[in-house]
Design a protein around this motif. Structure first.
Motif, mmCIF file in Angstrom:
data_model
loop_
_atom_site.group_PDB
_atom_site.id
_atom_site.type_symbol
_atom_site.label_atom_id
_atom_site.label_comp_id
_atom_site.label_asym_id
_atom_site.label_seq_id
_atom_site.Cartn_x
_atom_site.Cartn_y
_atom_site.Cartn_z
ATOM 1 N N THR A 105 69.295 13.526 38.382
ATOM 2 C CA THR A 105 69.193 14.662 39.283
ATOM 3 C C THR A 105 67.845 15.319 39.094
ATOM 4 N N GLY A 106 67.222 15.666 40.155
ATOM 5 C CA GLY A 106 65.943 16.352 40.102
ATOM 6 C C GLY A 106 64.784 15.419 39.785
ATOM 7 N N ILE A 107 63.620 15.992 39.776
ATOM 8 C CA ILE A 107 62.386 15.268 39.499
ATOM 9 C C ILE A 107 61.830 15.788 38.178
ATOM 10 N N PRO A 108 61.390 14.901 37.280
ATOM 11 C CA PRO A 108 60.800 15.393 36.039
ATOM 12 C C PRO A 108 59.597 16.285 36.335
#
Length: 70
Positions: free
Chosen positions: A16-19
């Motif tokens: 989930t999400g972008i680093p």
């Protein structure tokens, strides 16, 4: 929620999400600390173009402390 898991083909957890992109490179910060051991946090923040709290947090993560030798 459970039905979503039943419909999926593989049950591997999804990312989930972008680093996040980090503004302060840890290697460069450690090099700066070695070159300028007596620099203030505000000087380090100015050198990296970030806020003082960002430098303080990064140094805390690297477990770098300022030890006075009197």
């Amino acid at each position: 929620c459970v039905r979503d898991w039943q419909v999926r083909k593989d049950l591997q957890p999804r990312q989930t999400g972008i680093p996040r992109h980090r503004k302060i490179d840890k290697e460069k910060l450690l090099a700066h600390v070695r070159e300028h051991p007596d620099a203030f946090l505000r000087e380090r923040a100015q050198a990296f173009g970030v806020r003082i709290s960002s430098v303080e947090y990064a140094l805390k993560q690297l477990k770098v402390t300022h030890k006075k030798r009197h």
